[in-house]
Each structure stands twice: as C-alpha cells, then as structure tokens.
Design an enzyme around this catalytic site. Structure first.
Site, PDB file in Angstrom:
ATOM      1  N   MET A 118      -4.329  10.321  -1.816  1.00  0.00           N
ATOM      2  CA  MET A 118      -4.951  11.330  -0.950  1.00  0.00           C
ATOM      3  C   MET A 118      -4.536  12.692  -1.489  1.00  0.00           C
ATOM      4  SD  MET A 118      -4.254   9.412   2.643  1.00  0.00           S
ATOM      5  CE  MET A 118      -3.020   8.340   1.942  1.00  0.00           C
ATOM      6  N   MET A 158     -12.241   4.314   4.800  1.00  0.00           N
ATOM      7  CA  MET A 158     -11.235   4.780   5.767  1.00  0.00           C
ATOM      8  C   MET A 158     -11.748   4.555   7.184  1.00  0.00           C
ATOM      9  SD  MET A 158      -8.574   5.785   4.112  1.00  0.00           S
ATOM     10  CE  MET A 158      -7.648   6.283   5.579  1.00  0.00           C
ATOM     11  N   HIS A 168       0.852  -1.189   0.000  1.00  0.00           N
ATOM     12  CA  HIS A 168       0.000   0.000   0.000  1.00  0.00           C
ATOM     13  C   HIS A 168       0.891   1.244   0.000  1.00  0.00           C
ATOM     14  CE1 HIS A 168      -3.844   2.037   0.906  1.00  0.00           C
ATOM     15  NE2 HIS A 168      -3.159   2.805   1.736  1.00  0.00           N
ATOM     16  N   HIS A 180      -2.842   4.589  -2.975  1.00  0.00           N
ATOM     17  CA  HIS A 180      -3.925   5.351  -2.337  1.00  0.00           C
ATOM     18  C   HIS A 180      -3.643   6.843  -2.529  1.00  0.00           C
ATOM     19  CE1 HIS A 180      -5.993   6.308   1.822  1.00  0.00           C
ATOM     20  NE2 HIS A 180      -6.647   6.818   0.801  1.00  0.00           N
ATOM     21  N   ASP A 213      -8.647   0.874   5.948  1.00  0.00           N
ATOM     22  CA  ASP A 213      -7.320   1.471   6.115  1.00  0.00           C
ATOM     23  C   ASP A 213      -7.349   2.388   7.327  1.00  0.00           C
ATOM     24  OD1 ASP A 213      -4.838   2.649   5.747  1.00  0.00           O
ATOM     25  OD2 ASP A 213      -5.369   3.687   3.887  1.00  0.00           O
ATOM     26  N   MET A 268       0.241  11.598  -0.580  1.00  0.00           N
ATOM     27  CA  MET A 268      -0.414  12.733   0.101  1.00  0.00           C
ATOM     28  C   MET A 268       0.129  14.033  -0.453  1.00  0.00           C
ATOM     29  SD  MET A 268      -0.134  11.419   3.991  1.00  0.00           S
ATOM     30  CE  MET A 268      -0.815   9.854   4.525  1.00  0.00           C
TER      31      MET A 268
HETATM   32  C1  DX5 Z   1      -3.548   7.012   6.609  1.00  0.00           C
HETATM   33  C2  DX5 Z   1      -3.012   6.107   5.528  1.00  0.00           C
HETATM   34  C3  DX5 Z   1      -2.777   4.736   5.990  1.00  0.00           C
HETATM   35  C4  DX5 Z   1      -1.748   4.545   7.079  1.00  0.00           C
HETATM   36  C5  DX5 Z   1      -2.137   3.320   7.851  1.00  0.00           C
HETATM   37  O1  DX5 Z   1      -3.935   8.209   6.050  1.00  0.00           O
HETATM   38  O2  DX5 Z   1      -3.930   6.064   4.434  1.00  0.00           O
HETATM   39  O3  DX5 Z   1      -2.531   3.843   4.906  1.00  0.00           O
HETATM   40  O4  DX5 Z   1      -0.439   4.421   6.612  1.00  0.00           O
HETATM   41  O5  DX5 Z   1      -1.341   3.217   8.984  1.00  0.00           O
HETATM   42  P1  DX5 Z   1      -1.841   2.462  10.306  1.00  0.00           P
HETATM   43  O6  DX5 Z   1      -2.083   1.021   9.941  1.00  0.00           O
HETATM   44  O7  DX5 Z   1      -0.686   2.666  11.236  1.00  0.00           O
HETATM   45  O8  DX5 Z   1      -3.094   3.147  10.762  1.00  0.00           O
HETATM   46 ZN    ZN Z   2      -3.719   4.484   2.892  1.00  0.00          ZN
END
Ligand code: DX5
Ligand code: ZN
Length: 215
Positions: free
Chosen positions: A67, A136, A32, A65, A174, A36
């Site tokens: 964001m 999420m 994954h 992913h 996630d 961001m």
């Molecule tokens: C948060 C991310 C996640 C994050 C998950 O915005 O999208 O993918 O890295 O990390 P954990 O498992 O530590 O919550």
């Molecule tokens: Zn993520």
C-alpha cells in the site's frame, strides 16, 4: 480449497518471530505482510528491512501487500528481503505493466489490488500478467474494519473474466474477513482470504483456519 493468509499487521513487532510461528502452527497457508507508506494510505507500517528480519522465522510464503506510492523503486529490495508474492495497487503511481513484469523477472509472483472505489474492469487488461488479484473489502490502511459485502459483485465479475480469458488467476479478499464473511467470499469466487483480527482474536485459530480452508 480456500487459502488463508493471516495478516500480522497488528502483532507486537518486538516479537514478530513468535507471531509467524503462531501463524504457521495454526495451519495457515501463507503470511500477509501489509506495507504502508503513510502517503498512499494514512498509516505507516514497515518495509524491506523488517521483512528480511522476519524471513528466517517461518517457511510459509510471504504474501506482501504494497500500500504505497512508487512501488517500482523498491521491487528489488522487497524481492531480496524474501517476498514470495508482491502485490501492487492499481491506483498507485508506478507504471503498472512494467512493475508487474519486473516482479515476475525477479522470480516473484506478481499480484494487483483494487480499492473499493475501483471497478473490477480496470484490472482486466492486467490479468495475463498476474497470479492473483486482491479485491479490497475495506478501505486500505487499518486492520479491524467491517467487511464491505457490496464488493462481492466485483469478485464475480473478475472470476467470469478470468475464465473467459482462460487464465489461472487467484482472487483474494482483504478486510473484515471472518468465518461468516469468508463463506460469502467463497460463494462469489474467492480462493484466498486475508485474515487479521479474526485470526489473532480467535480462541481456536487452528479450527477457524481449517473451517475456512474447507470452503
Ligand atoms: C488493511 C490491510 C489488511 C488488514 C486486515 O489495509 O490491508 O490486511 O490487516 O485486517 P482485518 O482482517 O482485521 O480486517
Ligand atoms: Zn492487506
């Protein structure tokens, strides 16, 4: 079987190749990658050039992913960098249908994500266009947050709607996933979990992955 997608967000990017090999060696199904932009979420991570550098270091699929705002402008760049699936947020400011269709046309698997305040029903019209929906279970932006169990009814509603429409769409969660919260997610209808801190802080990550895959 549950798929496990470790997030390398908190890894040491000077040693990104080693992080990928660690993920692969411990039996995960995919990697994954949390993109961001510092605008859609209050944190900034990496983009296509870094993904392209990581690509040769594992054969595992890259679950990307996004964001970010305006992801439609960078779909080709992410596809070229080696993304196997591209996951856009329903809340972003790109034309959603057009962006999902563009992802598919490039031979990449399209997926869509909803933040905690977005209802499951908002994603129903897009189900025929995607291979996966990500619910999420934290506010996106940072690893290491606590799982929001009150997101699970959204998973159940989505699973019902996917079945009603006769589709084959995965549901991923996630945020705050560990051995315990993965059990709750599986019961609600999740078949793919992202794991960041729980995987990288685990003494026996291979055992953790096996246990979660068996859910
Ligand atoms: C948060 C991310 C996640 C994050 C998950 O915005 O999208 O993918 O890295 O990390 P954990 O498992 O530590 O919550
Ligand atoms: Zn993520």
């Amino acid at each position: 079987m549950m798929k496990v997608s470790p997030s390398i967000l908190t890894c040491d990017f000077a040693h990104g190749a080693e992080a990928l090999q660690f993920v692969e060696k411990n039996g995960a199904d995919m990697v994954h990658l949390d993109v961001m932009d510092g605008i859609f979420v209050p944190n900034l991570s990496f983009g296509p050039p870094v993904i392209a550098c990581l690509r040769p270091h594992t054969t595992l699929p890259f679950d990307v992913h996004l964001m970010m705002q305006k992801p439609h402008r960078l779909i080709e760049a992410f596809a070229k960098a080696g993304a196997d699936s591209l996951n856009i947020h329903l809340e972003c400011d790109s034309p959603i249908q057009e962006t999902l269709e563009k992802i598919r046309s490039l031979g990449v698997s399209p997926a869509i994500t909803i933040k905690p305040n977005t209802p499951a029903s908002a994603v129903f019209p897009y189900l025929p266009l995607v291979d996966m929906v990500l619910v999420m279970t934290v506010e996106p932006g940072f690893g290491g947050q606590s799982f929001m169990a009150d997101m699970l009814p959204k998973v159940t509603a989505l699973r019902q709607e996917i079945d009603r429409q006769g589709l084959s769409v995965s549901i991923q969660v996630d945020g705050g996933i560990n051995a315990e919260t993965a059990v709750m997610a599986a019961k609600a209808g999740v078949d793919n979990v992202v794991m960041g801190s729980a995987f990288f802080n685990e003494t026996y990550p291979q055992a953790l992955v096996k246990q979660v895959q068996a859910l």
